[in-house]
Design a protein around this motif. Structure first.
Motif, PDB file in Angstrom:
ATOM      1  N   UNK A  12       0.848  -1.204   0.000  1.00  0.00           N
ATOM      2  CA  UNK A  12       0.000   0.000   0.000  1.00  0.00           C
ATOM      3  C   UNK A  12       0.877   1.244   0.000  1.00  0.00           C
ATOM      4  N   UNK A  13       2.031   1.134   0.645  1.00  0.00           N
ATOM      5  CA  UNK A  13       2.903   2.307   0.810  1.00  0.00           C
ATOM      6  C   UNK A  13       4.352   1.905   0.572  1.00  0.00           C
ATOM      7  N   UNK A  14       5.077   2.732  -0.172  1.00  0.00           N
ATOM      8  CA  UNK A  14       6.533   2.582  -0.279  1.00  0.00           C
ATOM      9  C   UNK A  14       7.157   3.760   0.457  1.00  0.00           C
ATOM     10  N   UNK A  15       8.075   3.461   1.382  1.00  0.00           N
ATOM     11  CA  UNK A  15       8.770   4.525   2.124  1.00  0.00           C
ATOM     12  C   UNK A  15      10.233   4.499   1.714  1.00  0.00           C
ATOM     13  N   UNK A  16      10.752   5.629   1.276  1.00  0.00           N
ATOM     14  CA  UNK A  16      12.170   5.697   0.911  1.00  0.00           C
ATOM     15  C   UNK A  16      12.935   6.269   2.097  1.00  0.00           C
ATOM     16  N   UNK A  17      13.824   5.465   2.641  1.00  0.00           N
ATOM     17  CA  UNK A  17      14.619   5.884   3.799  1.00  0.00           C
ATOM     18  C   UNK A  17      14.236   5.106   5.043  1.00  0.00           C
ATOM     19  N   UNK A  33      -2.759  -1.482   9.592  1.00  0.00           N
ATOM     20  CA  UNK A  33      -3.234  -2.453   8.599  1.00  0.00           C
ATOM     21  C   UNK A  33      -2.680  -2.267   7.198  1.00  0.00           C
ATOM     22  N   UNK A  34      -1.708  -1.369   7.025  1.00  0.00           N
ATOM     23  CA  UNK A  34      -1.139  -1.135   5.683  1.00  0.00           C
ATOM     24  C   UNK A  34       0.023  -2.096   5.424  1.00  0.00           C
ATOM     25  N   UNK A  35       0.178  -2.477   4.151  1.00  0.00           N
ATOM     26  CA  UNK A  35       1.374  -3.256   3.786  1.00  0.00           C
ATOM     27  C   UNK A  35       2.431  -2.264   3.334  1.00  0.00           C
ATOM     28  N   UNK A  36       3.594  -2.386   3.967  1.00  0.00           N
ATOM     29  CA  UNK A  36       4.609  -1.346   3.767  1.00  0.00           C
ATOM     30  C   UNK A  36       5.875  -1.952   3.174  1.00  0.00           C
ATOM     31  N   UNK A  37       6.449  -1.239   2.226  1.00  0.00           N
ATOM     32  CA  UNK A  37       7.757  -1.611   1.688  1.00  0.00           C
ATOM     33  C   UNK A  37       8.720  -0.461   1.986  1.00  0.00           C
ATOM     34  N   UNK A  38       9.788  -0.772   2.722  1.00  0.00           N
ATOM     35  CA  UNK A  38      10.798   0.245   3.079  1.00  0.00           C
ATOM     36  C   UNK A  38      12.003   0.046   2.172  1.00  0.00           C
ATOM     37  N   UNK A  39      12.509   1.126   1.637  1.00  0.00           N
ATOM     38  CA  UNK A  39      13.682   1.030   0.754  1.00  0.00           C
ATOM     39  C   UNK A  39      14.803   1.871   1.347  1.00  0.00           C
ATOM     40  N   UNK A 217      10.925  -6.443  12.866  1.00  0.00           N
ATOM     41  CA  UNK A 217       9.501  -6.636  13.170  1.00  0.00           C
ATOM     42  C   UNK A 217       8.668  -6.552  11.883  1.00  0.00           C
ATOM     43  N   UNK A 218       8.966  -5.542  11.068  1.00  0.00           N
ATOM     44  CA  UNK A 218       8.211  -5.373   9.828  1.00  0.00           C
ATOM     45  C   UNK A 218       8.359  -6.582   8.918  1.00  0.00           C
ATOM     46  N   UNK A 219       9.627  -7.001   8.761  1.00  0.00           N
ATOM     47  CA  UNK A 219       9.880  -8.123   7.851  1.00  0.00           C
ATOM     48  C   UNK A 219       9.220  -9.406   8.341  1.00  0.00           C
ATOM     49  N   UNK A 220       9.176  -9.567   9.652  1.00  0.00           N
ATOM     50  CA  UNK A 220       8.572 -10.788  10.204  1.00  0.00           C
ATOM     51  C   UNK A 220       7.042 -10.752  10.136  1.00  0.00           C
ATOM     52  N   UNK A 221       6.491  -9.582   9.813  1.00  0.00           N
ATOM     53  CA  UNK A 221       5.032  -9.447   9.847  1.00  0.00           C
ATOM     54  C   UNK A 221       4.442  -8.956   8.530  1.00  0.00           C
ATOM     55  N   UNK A 222       5.057  -9.340   7.440  1.00  0.00           N
ATOM     56  CA  UNK A 222       4.467  -9.081   6.125  1.00  0.00           C
ATOM     57  C   UNK A 222       4.935  -7.815   5.438  1.00  0.00           C
ATOM     58  N   UNK A 223       5.808  -7.007   6.085  1.00  0.00           N
ATOM     59  CA  UNK A 223       6.375  -5.836   5.415  1.00  0.00           C
ATOM     60  C   UNK A 223       7.638  -6.230   4.660  1.00  0.00           C
ATOM     61  N   UNK A 224       8.197  -5.283   3.924  1.00  0.00           N
ATOM     62  CA  UNK A 224       9.445  -5.586   3.199  1.00  0.00           C
ATOM     63  C   UNK A 224      10.501  -4.550   3.494  1.00  0.00           C
ATOM     64  N   UNK A 225      11.745  -5.013   3.598  1.00  0.00           N
ATOM     65  CA  UNK A 225      12.881  -4.100   3.752  1.00  0.00           C
ATOM     66  C   UNK A 225      13.788  -4.380   2.556  1.00  0.00           C
ATOM     67  N   UNK A 249       9.410  -0.123  -7.942  1.00  0.00           N
ATOM     68  CA  UNK A 249       8.379  -0.432  -6.946  1.00  0.00           C
ATOM     69  C   UNK A 249       7.236   0.553  -7.114  1.00  0.00           C
ATOM     70  N   UNK A 250       6.020   0.007  -7.062  1.00  0.00           N
ATOM     71  CA  UNK A 250       4.859   0.864  -7.297  1.00  0.00           C
ATOM     72  C   UNK A 250       3.897   0.795  -6.116  1.00  0.00           C
ATOM     73  N   UNK A 251       3.293   1.904  -5.789  1.00  0.00           N
ATOM     74  CA  UNK A 251       2.296   1.920  -4.704  1.00  0.00           C
ATOM     75  C   UNK A 251       1.442   3.176  -4.841  1.00  0.00           C
ATOM     76  N   UNK A 252       0.212   3.133  -4.332  1.00  0.00           N
ATOM     77  CA  UNK A 252      -0.625   4.341  -4.396  1.00  0.00           C
ATOM     78  C   UNK A 252      -0.109   5.477  -3.515  1.00  0.00           C
TER      79      UNK A 252
END
Ligand SMILES: Cc1cc2nc3c(=O)[nH]c(=O)nc-3n(C[C@H](O)[C@H](O)[C@H](O)COP(=O)(O)OP(=O)(O)OC[C@H]3O[C@@H](n4cnc5c(N)ncnc54)[C@H](O)[C@@H]3O)c2cc1C
Length: 429
Positions: A12-17, A33-39, A217-225, A249-252
């Motif tokens: 749902x969200x890509x965070x840079x940093x 409840x958001x799925x987050x990808x951290x870069x 924590x994020x990676x263990x719970x469905x987020x991405x690093x 990577x794409x996200x709204x």
């Protein structure tokens, strides 16, 4: 044209940093409840968020550079050992920033800045609670207050004059004498004049470990690093696309939280971003030979000594220089000589040095909000000396904006449009 290969459709969200600002936001959004990808180009808590003084300073509501400091700038320029220095090569970049800083020291504007910093600082520590609990990281943070230790009565009187300002903003602060200060911290020298005690301040005993704990924590719970350098952000099929060294990577919703490097990523979006590199140093003393139980800010000149998991960390000083210029190890070493005046018996056995870049705006306020006219493109950076302190409350504020909720504090003072002539910060409340 070759079609773009896009990964990460599920986020749902890509965070840079993945500094403390990006990490706390990621955990907060995950809890919503958001799925987050951290870069991050290097890894979690690898920038300023690794080596800071670990001080959760609710009392830091006054901008670090005051009008009186301005008149001392020429002297600082000539002295690379002074607590505030400017590398000559950085001067051309710093002059326009300095003009804005002068404007920000006008009394009326200063009042607004203090009120805005106080609004973010009010829940700075309590906003960490749900994040620490989720990541099972409570033992990395404690609240035992802090001291501002003064060697001279002149400095002690100066700091005492700040007490009404703290109290007006709900921050407890007390002047204490030498005996009381040494009762709290017996390692302090017996020739100090006294201290200011701020009982509501806290500390993190390992900022690097805290960042890694949030990422795990994020990676263990469905987020991405993702470890990759973000090269650009652009709109893409009604959504946002982040092109990186490790794929696209794409996200709204995309958030730029890349600390000092955030302005590069937002450059294509017609926003004015007067961000400076305010570098600081630490000297880590694994065998310090003295013990403190809370962060002590030594007032002459201003630097912190914080007890941490792996020793005593001396941290501070201001060096305006290009972010990627080599460090000056003497600035870290100077901290030891300065600290010994407050902490006799200090040892530098096994000491290690570090330099980090504070992302600093001339008005000392961070930038938190959504880029004008670019729905879904958000930002959070520019937390200067207090990014660890304000990360969780900034995350709370930005998450409220991203979730279209009424924010608990007024976001207008943090809008980037405050720097653009003719634009008004978005009035949300
Ligand atoms: C000496 C010193 C002492 C300090 N002491 C304190 C203190 O005691 N208390 C306090 O509250 N604050 C303190 N601070 C300030 C605090 O450390 C910063 O405000 C805070 O760490 C900023 O966090 P951030 O996440 O914005 O930036 P950073 O921690 O710098 O993180 C930014 C991240 O973005 C990544 N990045 C950048 N560009 C890209 C890109 N293009 N693609 C992918 N990733 C990218 C970087 O790799 C980095 O990991 C101190 C700072 C210094 C230097």
């Amino acid at each position: 044209m070759k079609p773009l290969s896009v990964k990460n459709q599920a986020s749902d969200v890509v965070i840079i940093g993945a500094g403390i600002v990006g990490l706390t936001l990621a955990v907060r959004l995950h809890l919503e409840g958001k799925t987050v990808c951290l870069i991050d180009a290097v890894g979690p808590a690898s920038g300023a968020s690794y080596g800071n003084a670990g001080f959760l300073s609710r009392g830091s509501i006054f901008p670090p550079v005051s009008r009186s400091d301005l008149w001392r700038l020429p002297k600082y320029l000539l002295d690379p050992a002074s607590p505030l220095t400017i590398r000559p090569a950085y001067l051309p970049d710093l002059v326009p920033w300095g003009m804005r800083l002068i404007a920000a020291t006008r009394p009326k504007r200063l009042e607004q800045i203090i009120a805005a910093l106080a609004s973010l600082s009010r829940d700075a520590i309590s906003s960490y609670a749900p994040l620490l609990s989720a990541a099972a990281a409570e033992e990395l943070v404690d609240v035992r207050g802090s001291l501002i230790v003064c060697r001279t009565s002149v400095t002690l009187d100066q700091k005492t004059r700040l007490i009404p300002g703290w109290r007006e903003n709900g921050i407890a602060a007390f002047r204490i004498d030498r005996a009381k200060a040494r009762e709290l911290e017996p390692a302090l020298s017996d020739d100090i004049a006294g201290a200011i005690y701020l009982p509501d301040n806290g500390r993190c005993i390992s900022p690097g470990a805290l960042g890694r704990r949030f990422a795990a924590y994020l990676e263990a719970n469905g987020g991405r690093m993702v470890i990759a350098k973000a090269n650009s952000v652009s709109s893409y099929k009604g959504s946002w696309l982040v092109q990186t060294s490790g794929g696209n990577f794409e996200a709204p919703q995309v958030v730029v939280a890349a600390g000092r490097w955030s302005d590069e990523l937002l450059a294509p979006f017609d926003v004015t971003i007067p961000l400076a590199s305010e570098r600081g140093y630490h000297l880590m003393l694994p065998e310090a030979g003295v013990e403190l139980s809370r962060p002590c800010v030594m007032a002459e000149p201003f630097f912190a000594a914080t007890p941490m998991i792996d020793g005593l960390r001396l941290a501070g000083t201001v060096e305006f220089a290009h972010a990627n210029a080599p460090m000056n190890p003497k600035r870290a070493d100077n901290l030891f000589d300065l600290a010994r005046r407050y902490l006799p018996g200090l040892s530098r056995e096994g000491a290690t040095r570090w330099m980090g870049v504070r992302p600093s705006f001339p008005d000392a306020l961070p930038a938190i909000g959504e880029v004008s006219g670019k729905a879904g493109l958000f930002y959070s950076f520019g937390h200067q000396h207090v990014g660890l302190t304000l990360a969780a409350s900034s995350a709370k504020l930005l998450a409220e904006l991203m979730l279209n909720r009424r924010p608990g504090i007024d976001p207008a003072p943090f809008d980037l449009d405050r720097f653009s002539r003719g634009r008004q910060p978005k009035d949300i409340i």
